[in-house]
Design an enzyme around this catalytic site. Structure first.
Site, PDB file in Angstrom:
ATOM      1  N   THR A   1      13.327   5.151  10.637  1.00  0.00           N
ATOM      2  CA  THR A   1      14.234   4.084  11.088  1.00  0.00           C
ATOM      3  C   THR A   1      13.795   2.748  10.495  1.00  0.00           C
ATOM      4  OG1 THR A   1      14.649   5.300  13.100  1.00  0.00           O
ATOM      5  CG2 THR A   1      15.188   2.951  13.135  1.00  0.00           C
TER       6      THR A   1
ATOM      7  N   SER B   1       5.017  -6.851  -1.399  1.00  0.00           N
ATOM      8  CA  SER B   1       4.678  -6.847   0.029  1.00  0.00           C
ATOM      9  C   SER B   1       5.147  -8.161   0.658  1.00  0.00           C
ATOM     10  CB  SER B   1       3.165  -6.704   0.184  1.00  0.00           C
ATOM     11  OG  SER B   1       2.842  -6.414   1.527  1.00  0.00           O
ATOM     12  N   GLY B   2       5.838  -8.058   1.799  1.00  0.00           N
ATOM     13  CA  GLY B   2       6.443  -9.240   2.424  1.00  0.00           C
ATOM     14  C   GLY B   2       5.466 -10.334   2.800  1.00  0.00           C
ATOM     15  N   HIS B   3       4.284  -9.934   3.296  1.00  0.00           N
ATOM     16  CA  HIS B   3       3.416 -10.965   3.881  1.00  0.00           C
ATOM     17  C   HIS B   3       2.733 -11.861   2.865  1.00  0.00           C
ATOM     18  CE1 HIS B   3      -0.699  -9.014   3.532  1.00  0.00           C
ATOM     19  NE2 HIS B   3       0.076  -7.982   3.282  1.00  0.00           N
TER      20      HIS B   3
ATOM     21  N   THR C   1       0.856  -1.200   0.000  1.00  0.00           N
ATOM     22  CA  THR C   1       0.000   0.000   0.000  1.00  0.00           C
ATOM     23  C   THR C   1       0.885   1.240   0.000  1.00  0.00           C
ATOM     24  OG1 THR C   1      -1.756  -1.175   1.153  1.00  0.00           O
ATOM     25  CG2 THR C   1      -1.810   1.237   1.260  1.00  0.00           C
TER      26      THR C   1
ATOM     27  N   GLN D   1       1.304  -9.823  -6.044  1.00  0.00           N
ATOM     28  CA  GLN D   1       0.847 -11.220  -6.141  1.00  0.00           C
ATOM     29  C   GLN D   1       1.764 -12.094  -6.984  1.00  0.00           C
ATOM     30  OE1 GLN D   1      -1.365 -12.649  -4.349  1.00  0.00           O
ATOM     31  NE2 GLN D   1      -2.424 -10.898  -3.451  1.00  0.00           N
TER      32      GLN D   1
ATOM     33  N   CYS E   1     -18.849  -7.760   0.523  1.00  0.00           N
ATOM     34  CA  CYS E   1     -19.690  -6.563   0.478  1.00  0.00           C
ATOM     35  C   CYS E   1     -18.847  -5.382   0.902  1.00  0.00           C
ATOM     36  CB  CYS E   1     -20.870  -6.710   1.420  1.00  0.00           C
ATOM     37  SG  CYS E   1     -21.720  -8.253   1.184  1.00  0.00           S
TER      38      CYS E   1
ATOM     39  N   ASN F   1      -5.093  -9.998  -7.668  1.00  0.00           N
ATOM     40  CA  ASN F   1      -5.192 -10.702  -6.387  1.00  0.00           C
ATOM     41  C   ASN F   1      -6.460 -11.540  -6.272  1.00  0.00           C
ATOM     42  OD1 ASN F   1      -5.810  -7.758  -6.399  1.00  0.00           O
ATOM     43  ND2 ASN F   1      -6.868  -8.249  -4.496  1.00  0.00           N
TER      44      ASN F   1
HETATM   45  N1  PMP Z   1      -1.656  -4.876  -4.094  1.00  0.00           N
HETATM   46  C1  PMP Z   1      -2.137  -6.120  -4.222  1.00  0.00           C
HETATM   47  C2  PMP Z   1      -2.280  -6.707  -5.589  1.00  0.00           C
HETATM   48  C3  PMP Z   1      -2.485  -6.863  -3.089  1.00  0.00           C
HETATM   49  O1  PMP Z   1      -2.949  -8.096  -3.221  1.00  0.00           O
HETATM   50  C4  PMP Z   1      -2.327  -6.267  -1.797  1.00  0.00           C
HETATM   51  C5  PMP Z   1      -2.700  -7.029  -0.536  1.00  0.00           C
HETATM   52  N2  PMP Z   1      -3.991  -7.581  -0.574  1.00  0.00           N
HETATM   53  C6  PMP Z   1      -1.816  -4.964  -1.725  1.00  0.00           C
HETATM   54  C7  PMP Z   1      -1.486  -4.300  -2.890  1.00  0.00           C
HETATM   55  C8  PMP Z   1      -1.640  -4.259  -0.408  1.00  0.00           C
HETATM   56  O2  PMP Z   1      -0.607  -4.836   0.309  1.00  0.00           O
HETATM   57  P1  PMP Z   1      -0.371  -4.458   1.848  1.00  0.00           P
HETATM   58  O3  PMP Z   1      -1.661  -4.752   2.553  1.00  0.00           O
HETATM   59  O4  PMP Z   1       0.706  -5.343   2.271  1.00  0.00           O
HETATM   60  O5  PMP Z   1      -0.039  -3.019   1.922  1.00  0.00           O
END
Ligand code: PMP
Length: 406
Positions: A243, A205-207, A75, A183, A327, A153
């Site tokens: 930081t 994004s790491g997660h 994001t 993705q 929704c 996604n």
């Molecule tokens: N872009 C895409 C295509 C995503 O799938 C996501 C997470 N659902 C994001 C951006 C946002 O990532 P984050 O929540 O890690 O900021």
């Protein structure tokens, strides 16, 4: 309620891998130092950040680790990429994106419109695919930035980013090309010096690849027209102040190494799942089936059932997946992605996203194949549109879709 959790919602987030957690722990404890501090004890933290930068650069196929900036996730990355490109090109007031982006891009572009920029949202076809000719036509004399996601996604549909970026650069090399690769990183080979050589900015994004939440990275090609977005201290060579989140950055580096060495996602699991449910359940289709898709993602539209109900019923069996009809803001609108693909209202509402990770097992897929046909049959039995005797939609009721009866 089942005690066993079958987690098949990996496009939403992934669990932190063991090796990632182990790599991080020292940097939350004895190596807690601020990497900017000049005493020798802090050097290890600074070195660890640089080692992670090298790993992420390799994951993305970047030419130099200096092109990688760590941040707080996709994001932030998307905000920084798009605003940063626009601010570096102040005479240019037009932005191009697609109708199916993540809100972390769409909301940025909408905000830019409120600030006086003009925007083009490229449409997709029934399969979720873009038409390159639409992109070329959309480029204007004052287009500052094009932002197109690498893979969606919700549906897993992959856009040919290498080709699209090359086309844009051919028309106007000064347009900044950004791709949200959240993705695809860790699921597909990325090569910023090869296939993606015309991409200026890329965000991850790491997660989504077994690192923690709240850490990510942005690739900024050397010489790109882009200005830093988050200002303050000199961290990340003045390109992202604050930081460093050292432990999470180390985790992202470890995750990058893990996904580069672990066998890649294969389509076998997805194809087996899709075939089994198609064989057993009538009136379903796969959203995006006609387009190239991520190997880990299936988005299934079950006609005449409600996605949220499927979700709850599957969850009784410990299965965690996500609905394509979430929704939004209290309205009953289906997802903007399925809407852009013109998926009929009654099918978009019955859409379900199942997304595996590299740790998913055949047993987990079997569990879904076992319970899904019964769940759908049960829900259709209470649907006013379904005839249980013929196991097909009723023909004696009119179905009202998007302003007209079908
Ligand atoms: N872009 C895409 C295509 C995503 O799938 C996501 C997470 N659902 C994001 C951006 C946002 O990532 P984050 O929540 O890690 O900021």
């Amino acid at each position: 309620m089942n005690d066993r959790i079958i987690y098949l919602d990996n496009n939403a987030t992934t669990p932190v891998a063991d090796e990632v957690l182990q790599a991080m722990i020292p940097f939350l404890k004895e190596q807690f130092f601020n990497p900017s501090s000049t005493y020798p004890q802090a050097r290890k933290a600074a070195e660890a950040v640089e080692a992670a930068r090298e790993s992420v650069a390799r994951l993305l196929g970047a030419g130099s680790k200096s092109e990688i900036i760590f941040n707080g996730g996709a994001t932030e990355g998307n905000n920084s990429a798009i605003w940063g490109a626009a601010r570096a090109n102040p005479a240019r007031r037009h932005v191009i994106t697609t109708a199916v982006e993540h809100p972390a891009v769409l909301e940025v572009v909408r905000e830019m419109e409120r600030e006086g920029f003009r925007a083009t949202y490229l449409p997709v076809n029934r399969h979720g695919m873009l038409d390159a000719a639409d992109l070329i036509r959309a480029i204007q004399d004052d287009t500052a930035v094009v932002s197109i996601m690498h893979a969606n996604n919700e549906t897993g549909v992959i856009f040919p980013i290498g080709e699209l970026a090359a086309l844009v650069k051919k028309v106007d090399p000064d347009v900044v090309f950004h791709t949200d690769a959240t993705q695809t990183a860790g699921k597909m080979r990325l090569d910023l010096q090869g296939e993606l050589k015309n991409v200026d900015l890329l965000t991850i994004s790491g997660h989504k690849l077994h690192a923690p939440k709240g850490v990510g990275a942005m690739f900024v090609r050397r010489g790109s027209r882009w200005r830093p977005w988050q200002l303050g201290g000199h961290q990340e060579r003045g390109r992202r102040a604050g930081t460093e989140n050292v432990a999470s950055i180390v985790g992202l580096g470890a995750a990058a190494r893990l996904v580069m060495t672990h066998p890649n996602h294969s389509t076998a699991m997805r194809d087996r799942l899709e075939k089994a449910i198609k064989d057993q359940i009538p009136n379903l289709f796969i959203n995006g089936e006609g387009a190239p898709r991520l190997a880990n993602t299936t988005n299934v539209a079950f006609e005449f059932v409600e996605g949220e109900s499927i979700l709850l019923a599957l969850n009784d069996h410990g299965i965690c997946v996500s609905s394509g009809s979430a929704c939004t803001s209290g309205s009953l609108d289906p997802s903007h992605v399925l809407k852009a693909m013109a998926v009929p209202f009654t099918a978009a509402h019955g859409s379900l996203r199942i997304s595996t990770s590299m740790f998913s097992t055949d047993d987990e897929i079997d569990a879904v194949i076992d319970v899904l046909p019964t769940v759908i049959a049960r829900l259709r039995a209470i649907s006013p549109y379904w005839d249980v005797r013929t196991n097909s939609p009723r023909t004696d009721v009119d179905i009202f879709i998007q302003g007209k009866y079908r």
